[in-house]
Motif scaffolding. Structure first.
Motif, PDB file in Angstrom:
ATOM      1  N   VAL A  73       0.846  -1.183   0.000  1.00 15.21           N
ATOM      2  CA  VAL A  73       0.000   0.000   0.000  1.00 15.21           C
ATOM      3  C   VAL A  73       0.884   1.236   0.000  1.00 15.21           C
ATOM      4  N   MET A  74       0.600   2.200  -0.919  1.00 13.99           N
ATOM      5  CA  MET A  74       1.408   3.407  -1.014  1.00 13.99           C
ATOM      6  C   MET A  74       0.635   4.587  -0.468  1.00 13.99           C
ATOM      7  N   ALA A  75       1.321   5.383   0.305  1.00 16.62           N
ATOM      8  CA  ALA A  75       0.673   6.574   0.830  1.00 16.62           C
ATOM      9  C   ALA A  75       0.621   7.674  -0.217  1.00 16.62           C
ATOM     10  N   TYR A  76       1.602   7.719  -1.116  1.00 19.32           N
ATOM     11  CA  TYR A  76       1.662   8.725  -2.175  1.00 19.32           C
ATOM     12  C   TYR A  76       1.990   8.024  -3.486  1.00 19.32           C
ATOM     13  N   ASP A  77       1.830   8.769  -4.574  1.00 16.57           N
ATOM     14  CA  ASP A  77       2.147   8.178  -5.883  1.00 16.57           C
ATOM     15  C   ASP A  77       3.362   8.867  -6.486  1.00 16.57           C
ATOM     16  N   ASP A  78       3.454   8.900  -7.815  1.00 11.28           N
ATOM     17  CA  ASP A  78       4.669   9.334  -8.499  1.00 11.28           C
ATOM     18  C   ASP A  78       4.955  10.820  -8.308  1.00 11.28           C
ATOM     19  N   LEU A  79       6.234  11.131  -8.277  1.00 14.47           N
ATOM     20  CA  LEU A  79       6.685  12.512  -8.221  1.00 14.47           C
ATOM     21  C   LEU A  79       6.583  13.110  -9.623  1.00 14.47           C
ATOM     22  N   LEU A  80       5.876  14.252  -9.758  1.00 13.69           N
ATOM     23  CA  LEU A  80       5.699  14.895 -11.055  1.00 13.69           C
ATOM     24  C   LEU A  80       6.758  15.972 -11.284  1.00 13.69           C
ATOM     25  N   PHE A  81       6.909  16.358 -12.569  1.00 10.87           N
ATOM     26  CA  PHE A  81       7.768  17.472 -12.968  1.00 10.87           C
ATOM     27  C   PHE A  81       9.204  17.313 -12.442  1.00 10.87           C
ATOM     28  N   ALA A  82       9.732  16.119 -12.471  1.00 12.61           N
ATOM     29  CA  ALA A  82      11.048  15.905 -11.866  1.00 12.61           C
ATOM     30  C   ALA A  82      11.902  14.861 -12.582  1.00 12.61           C
ATOM     31  N   LYS A  83      11.466  14.351 -13.747  1.00 17.72           N
ATOM     32  CA  LYS A  83      12.185  13.243 -14.375  1.00 17.72           C
ATOM     33  C   LYS A  83      12.917  13.614 -15.661  1.00 17.72           C
ATOM     34  N   GLY A  84      13.017  14.889 -15.925  1.00 19.16           N
ATOM     35  CA  GLY A  84      13.710  15.337 -17.121  1.00 19.16           C
ATOM     36  C   GLY A  84      13.536  16.834 -17.274  1.00 19.16           C
ATOM     37  N   GLU A  85      14.274  17.424 -18.228  1.00 24.41           N
ATOM     38  CA  GLU A  85      14.225  18.867 -18.441  1.00 24.41           C
ATOM     39  C   GLU A  85      13.265  19.190 -19.579  1.00 24.41           C
ATOM     40  N   LEU A  86      12.277  20.024 -19.287  1.00 27.52           N
ATOM     41  CA  LEU A  86      11.324  20.431 -20.317  1.00 27.52           C
ATOM     42  C   LEU A  86      12.034  21.177 -21.447  1.00 27.52           C
ATOM     43  N   GLY A  87      12.999  22.026 -21.114  1.00 24.14           N
ATOM     44  CA  GLY A  87      13.715  22.782 -22.143  1.00 24.14           C
ATOM     45  C   GLY A  87      14.427  21.883 -23.133  1.00 24.14           C
ATOM     46  N   ALA A  88      15.047  20.817 -22.650  1.00 25.63           N
ATOM     47  CA  ALA A  88      15.741  19.887 -23.539  1.00 25.63           C
ATOM     48  C   ALA A  88      14.746  19.163 -24.444  1.00 25.63           C
ATOM     49  N   TRP A  89      13.607  18.795 -23.885  1.00 23.91           N
ATOM     50  CA  TRP A  89      12.574  18.104 -24.653  1.00 23.91           C
ATOM     51  C   TRP A  89      12.033  19.011 -25.757  1.00 23.91           C
ATOM     52  N   LEU A  90      11.787  20.272 -25.434  1.00 24.68           N
ATOM     53  CA  LEU A  90      11.308  21.228 -26.430  1.00 24.68           C
ATOM     54  C   LEU A  90      12.372  21.479 -27.498  1.00 24.68           C
ATOM     55  N   GLY A  91      13.634  21.510 -27.079  1.00 23.28           N
ATOM     56  CA  GLY A  91      14.721  21.702 -28.038  1.00 23.28           C
ATOM     57  C   GLY A  91      14.802  20.569 -29.049  1.00 23.28           C
ATOM     58  N   ARG A  92      14.580  19.346 -28.582  1.00 26.69           N
ATOM     59  CA  ARG A  92      14.608  18.199 -29.500  1.00 26.69           C
ATOM     60  C   ARG A  92      13.483  18.294 -30.518  1.00 26.69           C
ATOM     61  N   ARG A  93      12.319  18.740 -30.096  1.00 23.82           N
ATOM     62  CA  ARG A  93      11.198  18.881 -31.037  1.00 23.82           C
ATOM     63  C   ARG A  93      11.527  19.915 -32.109  1.00 23.82           C
ATOM     64  N   LEU A  94      12.155  21.015 -31.699  1.00 20.62           N
ATOM     65  CA  LEU A  94      12.532  22.035 -32.677  1.00 20.62           C
ATOM     66  C   LEU A  94      13.544  21.473 -33.674  1.00 20.62           C
ATOM     67  N   ARG A  95      14.547  20.764 -33.180  1.00 24.25           N
ATOM     68  CA  ARG A  95      15.555  20.193 -34.088  1.00 24.25           C
ATOM     69  C   ARG A  95      14.921  19.189 -35.043  1.00 24.25           C
ATOM     70  N   ASP A  96      13.985  18.385 -34.540  1.00 22.82           N
ATOM     71  CA  ASP A  96      13.319  17.409 -35.409  1.00 22.82           C
ATOM     72  C   ASP A  96      12.495  18.107 -36.486  1.00 22.82           C
ATOM     73  N   ALA A  97      11.829  19.197 -36.108  1.00 23.49           N
ATOM     74  CA  ALA A  97      11.025  19.939 -37.082  1.00 23.49           C
ATOM     75  C   ALA A  97      11.908  20.546 -38.164  1.00 23.49           C
ATOM     76  N   LEU A  98      13.033  21.137 -37.767  1.00 25.75           N
ATOM     77  CA  LEU A  98      13.945  21.732 -38.740  1.00 25.75           C
ATOM     78  C   LEU A  98      14.572  20.668 -39.639  1.00 25.75           C
ATOM     79  N   ALA A  99      14.844  19.499 -39.061  1.00 26.04           N
ATOM     80  CA  ALA A  99      15.376  18.394 -39.862  1.00 26.04           C
ATOM     81  C   ALA A  99      14.358  17.945 -40.898  1.00 26.04           C
ATOM     82  N   GLU A 100      13.073  17.994 -40.546  1.00 27.46           N
ATOM     83  CA  GLU A 100      12.038  17.605 -41.504  1.00 27.46           C
ATOM     84  C   GLU A 100      11.963  18.612 -42.648  1.00 27.46           C
ATOM     85  N   VAL A 101      12.133  19.895 -42.333  1.00 25.47           N
ATOM     86  CA  VAL A 101      12.177  20.901 -43.402  1.00 25.47           C
ATOM     87  C   VAL A 101      13.348  20.613 -44.338  1.00 25.47           C
TER      88      VAL A 101
END
Length: 418
Positions: free
Chosen positions: A3-31
Motif C-alpha cells: 500500500v502506497m501513501a503517495y504516488d509518483d513525483l511529477l515534474f522531476a524526471k527530465g528537463e522540459l527545455g531539452a525536450w522542447l529543443g529536440r522537437r525544434l531540431r526534429d522539425a527543422l530536420a524535416e524541413v
C-alpha cells in the motif's frame, strides 16, 4: 499487498527545455529533408505550416470542472508513524483505512507532467498520470479520517492546485518554444526554397542541352502522352542572307504549353489552396513541372532588362522558351504593363516562343479572356492568330523594328475562383 501513501513525483524526471529543443531540431530536420520538387511544387508556407502543426506543443490543461472523487476501503501501513505504538517498524503494520482520490481529466501531452520547467521548486506535487486523468490520492487510517476529514480533503485539493501551478510554469516555457518553432520552421522553409531556386538558376548556366524526361511528363500530365526530347531546329528567315538561329518546333512548343496548362488546371481544381497566392507562388509549381520534364527550367532568370518567371534554356544559345505569370488586375494594367513587360523587357531579338500565363479570380472570366485576346490583337506588333493549344489562343507578333523576326505568344489562362 503493498500500500502506497503517495504516488509518483511529477515534474522531476527530465528537463522540459531539452525536450522542447529536440522537437525544434526534429522539425527543422524535416524541413531540410523535404523533397526539393515538393518545396517548389507547393507553397512553402503550406509545407511549413504542416510541419509546425506536427511539432507544436498543444496546451496542457486540467479540466477542474470535470473532477471526480472516490473513497474506497484500504489497508494502511502505519509502521513509520512515530505517533503510533508499533512493536516492529522494520516490516509493514496494516490497519483499517480509506483511499481518498481525486481524478482530474486533462488535455495535452502526458509526457510534460514528468518534465521540469525553468521555474520549479524542490517539493513538486505527486500524482498518477494515466489514460487522460491525473489522479491524486491519500491513504488515510480510519481514526485519522474520522477526526480530521476536512483537513484531509483540503490537502488533496491543495495538491491539485499545486499541479496546476506547475503546469503554469510549463505553459510559459512551451509558449516561448512554440513561438520560436513557428518562426524558425517558416524561415527554414523559405530559406530552403530560395536555396533550391538558386540551384535551379545555377543549372541554367551549365550550358547543357534541354532534355525532356518522358516519365516525369507522365507524372505532371492529367492525360499522359509519349513525348520526344526537345530538339532545336533552325528558324528560316524569308529574306536572303539570314543567319539561322535555334528555335523549337511547333510540336515541342505545343508540348510545353500542354504541360503548363496541365498544372494550371490543378490550380482551378484546388482553388481554396491557390486563390490567395502571389504570382511567384503560383509560378513555382509550373516551374517544378517543367524542370522535372525538361531538366533545365529556371525561374527569376535574367533576360534582357529583367528577370523572367519561366526560362527554358538550350545550352549557350539562350532560351528556347520563356514565360511570364500575372494576375489579371484590369485591361489597363494588362495593356500598359503586363504585356509590354514580357514583349519589351524580357524577349530579345533571337527569342521565338513565349507565353503569358494569366491568373483570373474574377467571376466574369469569359469576358476577361476575350478582353485580353483583344488587347493582344490590338498591339502594334500583332501579325496574325495561330491555332490554339489545349484551348489557349496563340498569336504571332513581330520583334520591335523588325517585321521579319516573328515570335509566337501563347495566352494561357487559369480561372482560380473560391
Amino acid at each position: 499487498m503493498k500500500v502506497m501513501a503517495y504516488d509518483d513525483l511529477l515534474f522531476a524526471k527530465g528537463e522540459l527545455g531539452a525536450w522542447l529543443g529536440r522537437r525544434l531540431r526534429d522539425a527543422l530536420a524535416e524541413v531540410a529533408g523535404t523533397n526539393a520538387d515538393e518545396i517548389l511544387a507547393r507553397p512553402h508556407e503550406q509545407i511549413s505550416d504542416e510541419i509546425i502543426e506536427r511539432y507544436l506543443v498543444p496546451d496542457l490543461c486540467l479540466d477542474q470542472a470535470g473532477i471526480t472523487g472516490s473513497v474506497t476501503d484500504q489497508r494502511v501501513d502505519v509502521s513509520h508513524d512515530v505517533m503510533r505504538a508499533v512493536s516492529d517498524r522494520s516490516s509493514p503494520t496494516y490497519i483499517a483505512g480509506s483511499r481518498i482520490m481525486f481524478r482530474v481529466p486533462f488535455t495535452g501531452i502526458p509526457e510534460i507532467f514528468s518534465l521540469k520547467a525553468s521555474t520549479f521548486s524542490f517539493n513538486p506535487p505527486r500524482a498518477t498520470v494515466l489514460d487522460g486523468y491525473v489522479s491524486v490520492f491519500r491513504d488515510i487510517p480510519a481514526d485519522v479520517l474520522e477526526s480530521d476529514r476536512d483537513r484531509v480533503v483540503a490537502a488533496l485539493r491543495d495538491e491539485v492546485a499545486k499541479i496546476d501551478t506547475y503546469l503554469d510554469y510549463s505553459r510559459r516555457d512551451i509558449a516561448i518554444a512554440n513561438t520560436r518553432l513557428q518562426v524558425q520552421v517558416r524561415q527554414a522553409a523559405e530559406g530552403r526554397r530560395a536555396k533550391i531556386l538558386a540551384d535551379r538558376d545555377t543549372e541554367a548556366i551549365l550550358g547543357v542541352p534541354l532534355h525532356r524526361d518522358k516519365e516525369a511528363a507522365k507524372t505532371y500530365r492529367v492525360q499522359p502522352v509519349v513525348r520526344r526530347r526537345v530538339a532545336p531546329v533552325r528558324q528560316v528567315r524569308p529574306q536572303e542572307g539570314f543567319a539561322p538561329e535555334p528555335a523549337i518546333t511547333d510540336e515541342d512548343f505545343s508540348n510545353i504549353v500542354t504541360d503548363i496548362v496541365s498544372t494550371t488546371r490543378m490550380f482551378e481544381r484546388l482553388a481554396v489552396t491557390y486563390a490567395d497566392l502571389r504570382e511567384e507562388r503560383l509560378r513555382d509549381p509550373i516551374l517544378t513541372a517543367l524542370h522535372a520534364i525538361y531538366g533545365g527550367a529556371t525561374g527569376e532568370t535574367f533576360s534582357k532588362r529583367g528577370k523572367t518567371d519561366i526560362y527554358l534554356p538550350w545550352g549557350d544559345d539562350g532560351p528556347v522558351f520563356l514565360a511570364e505569370c500575372k494576375w489579371w488586375t484590369g485591361p489597363k494594367a494588362f495593356a500598359e504593363h503586363d504585356l509590354p513587360q514580357l514583349l519589351d523587357r524580357y524577349i530579345v531579338w533571337r527569342d521565338t516562343h513565349t507565353a503569358m500565363v494569366l491568373f483570373i479570380r474574377n467571376k466574369n472570366a469569359t469576358a476577361i479572356i476575350a478582353e485580353a485576346e483583344a488587347i493582344i490583337r490590338a498591339h502594334p506588333r500583332y501579325l496574325r492568330d495561330m491555332n490554339s493549344i489545349q484551348g489557349s489562343p496563340a498569336f504571332v507578333l513581330h520583334k520591335d523594328g523588325d517585321r521579319d523576326r516573328e515570335i509566337t505568344l501563347e495566352l494561357i489562362t487559369a480561372v482560380i475562383q473560391r
